[in-house]
Design a protein around this motif. Structure first.
Motif, PDB file in Angstrom:
ATOM      1  N   LEU A  79       0.829  -1.199   0.000  1.00 13.81           N
ATOM      2  CA  LEU A  79       0.000   0.000   0.000  1.00 13.81           C
ATOM      3  C   LEU A  79       0.868   1.256   0.000  1.00 13.81           C
ATOM      4  O   LEU A  79       1.911   1.312   0.647  1.00 13.81           O
ATOM      5  CB  LEU A  79      -0.913   0.008   1.227  1.00 13.81           C
ATOM      6  CG  LEU A  79      -1.805  -1.225   1.396  1.00 13.81           C
ATOM      7  CD1 LEU A  79      -2.623  -1.112   2.675  1.00 13.81           C
ATOM      8  CD2 LEU A  79      -2.719  -1.409   0.189  1.00 13.81           C
ATOM      9  N   SER A  85      -5.512   1.533   0.223  1.00 20.15           N
ATOM     10  CA  SER A  85      -6.317   0.386   0.628  1.00 20.15           C
ATOM     11  C   SER A  85      -6.098  -0.775  -0.321  1.00 20.15           C
ATOM     12  O   SER A  85      -5.862  -0.585  -1.520  1.00 20.15           O
ATOM     13  CB  SER A  85      -7.807   0.752   0.639  1.00 20.15           C
ATOM     14  OG  SER A  85      -8.049   1.824   1.521  1.00 20.15           O
ATOM     15  N   ARG A  96       2.862  -1.967   3.913  1.00 15.77           N
ATOM     16  CA  ARG A  96       2.730  -0.547   3.643  1.00 15.77           C
ATOM     17  C   ARG A  96       4.007   0.164   4.083  1.00 15.77           C
ATOM     18  O   ARG A  96       4.874  -0.428   4.734  1.00 15.77           O
ATOM     19  CB  ARG A  96       1.521   0.045   4.362  1.00 15.77           C
ATOM     20  CG  ARG A  96       1.651   0.135   5.874  1.00 15.77           C
ATOM     21  CD  ARG A  96       0.559   1.048   6.464  1.00 15.77           C
ATOM     22  NE  ARG A  96      -0.765   0.479   6.362  1.00 15.77           N
ATOM     23  CZ  ARG A  96      -1.747   1.020   5.632  1.00 15.77           C
ATOM     24  NH1 ARG A  96      -1.514   2.119   4.930  1.00 15.77           N
ATOM     25  NH2 ARG A  96      -2.938   0.469   5.600  1.00 15.77           N
TER      26      ARG A  96
END
Length: 393
Positions: A79, A85, A96
């Motif tokens: 991400l 998302s 992420r």
């Protein structure tokens, strides 16, 4: 478990070669996972189309779309600010990036791991400097924010990997240092340091070979204190740097890690290639071989090149393996190539200028020389003559 992750370079313009590098990096455990990061998701898809699907479970894609996860089964998703998302219904490996301790503190537990950056000054982004002090990171570790699910990113190299481990990170990600430069024309002639009555120091010999045009030098210091090897490796790196030459250190992986040397050469009885790779994932690793079996083993373990020899008897090496000669080279290399060995091979051991044409015609990609240069009345001139012989092959 400490994991190593490589991130692809955006500017690589040969997807076939990049796909090959990715698959080999995973096959040889150079890295545990690969992140594909491209300016446009279509470029990532084009690369994935070339990669064998069995590697998908070890690959994550930045800015992945619903199409990405539906088309490339098993792929992970990273991400970013553009895609904060995961695609609807995604259940695979999720990661992420964050850029502050506060962001790290607020990261949800749904991600499998998180990149924290930049830990050190970036290699690939000039001016993108470390955002944290060692004290800040140590406090974050004490607070339980840094651990197995946090990956250090930004300026990570083999030299600072021990720091990353000491700070408690669960792994490290590399971009600028992840993909060693391709072995090119400089591989054709390799000088291996030695001494004689006129040249008493290995650095002197390296300097002469460089002056003669050699652009690949190996610092070889047998039976020498490790502290001296490390100090001399740093000096040698300073000598080769103005020439843009490649510096390889014989045997000593730690000396390579702690200097600006480009790589290490490992003998048959030295540290195994795969073990060395975990210490210096961003460096060149060469391996000695005496037969096709040795070459196949080294290639499978992840060596970047092979030193095959000896060609004939040499006084510069103790415990000499059986000599190969021209026919030995031809037979062993042909056999190794049939088994998929596709990395460069350099011939070594008692080679003189008169041997060059015959050796190179038997299959090696380069020759390694010591005595024929150092024992010549004019080492600089001898180096130039050998390079001329190679160019006329």
């Amino acid at each position: 478990m400490f994991i190593l992750i490589a991130i692809t370079r955006a500017g690589m313009d040969d997807p076939c070669r990049e796909a090959t590098l990715i698959m080999r990096a995973l096959d040889t455990h150079r890295f545990d996972r690969i992140h594909i990061r491209k300016p446009h998701i279509s470029q990532a898809h084009s690369l994935l189309d070339i990669i064998d699907p069995r590697y998908y479970r070890s690959i994550s894609v930045h800015n992945a779309t619903t199409q990405t996860v539906g088309r490339y089964h098993g792929i992970g998703v990273h991400l970013t600010g553009r895609t904060p998302s995961a695609p609807s219904g995604f259940t695979g490996i999720l990661s992420r990036s964050v850029h502050s301790i506060d962001e790290l503190r607020e990261t949800d537990t749904q991600t499998d791991y998180t990149f924290l950056s930049p830990i050190f000054d970036s290699i690939s982004k000039p001016g993108y400097n470390a955002a944290f002090t060692a004290g800040t990171l140590r406090q974050a570790a004490r607070d339980g924010l840094i651990g197995g699910r946090v990956i250090a990113l930004g300026g990570v190299t083999s030299r600072n990997l021990p720091v990353v481990r000491d700070l408690g990170f669960g792994g490290a990600a590399m971009l600028g240092a992840a993909w060693p430069r391709p072995i090119g024309d400089e591989f054709a002639l390799q000088f291996i340091s030695h001494t004689n009555d006129r040249i008493t120091g290995p650095l002197h010999g390296i300097a002469l070979a460089l002056e003669g045009g050699c652009r690949w030098c190996q610092l070889r210091l047998k039976d020498t204190d490790p502290a001296i090897i490390k100090a001399m490796a740093r000096q040698a790196a300073g000598i080769v740097a103005p020439y843009g030459a490649t510096l390889i250190i014989d045997d000593d992986v730690e000396a390579v890690r702690d200097s600006d040397a480009n790589g290490v050469h490992l003998g048959l009885n030295d540290m195994p290639v795969d073990q060395a790779r975990r210490i210096i994932p961003d460096k060149i690793i060469g391996a000695t071989a005496n037969c096709a079996g040795d070459m196949i083993s080294a290639w499978r373990a992840g060596a970047d090149y092979i030193g095959l020899g000896p060609f004939r008897f040499t006084t510069t090496k103790k415990k000499l393996s059986p000599v190969l000669g021209i026919e030995g080279y031809r037979h062993e290399i042909t056999t190794a190539r049939r088994h998929g060995v596709d990395i460069p091979i350099v011939a070594i051991g008692g080679i003189t200028g008169r041997d060059i044409h015959g050796i190179l015609n038997a299959g090696p990609d380069g020759i390694a020389i010591s005595g024929a240069i150092l024992n010549a009345p004019d080492p600089v001139g001898a180096t130039r003559h050998i390079l001329d012989c190679i160019s006329q092959k």
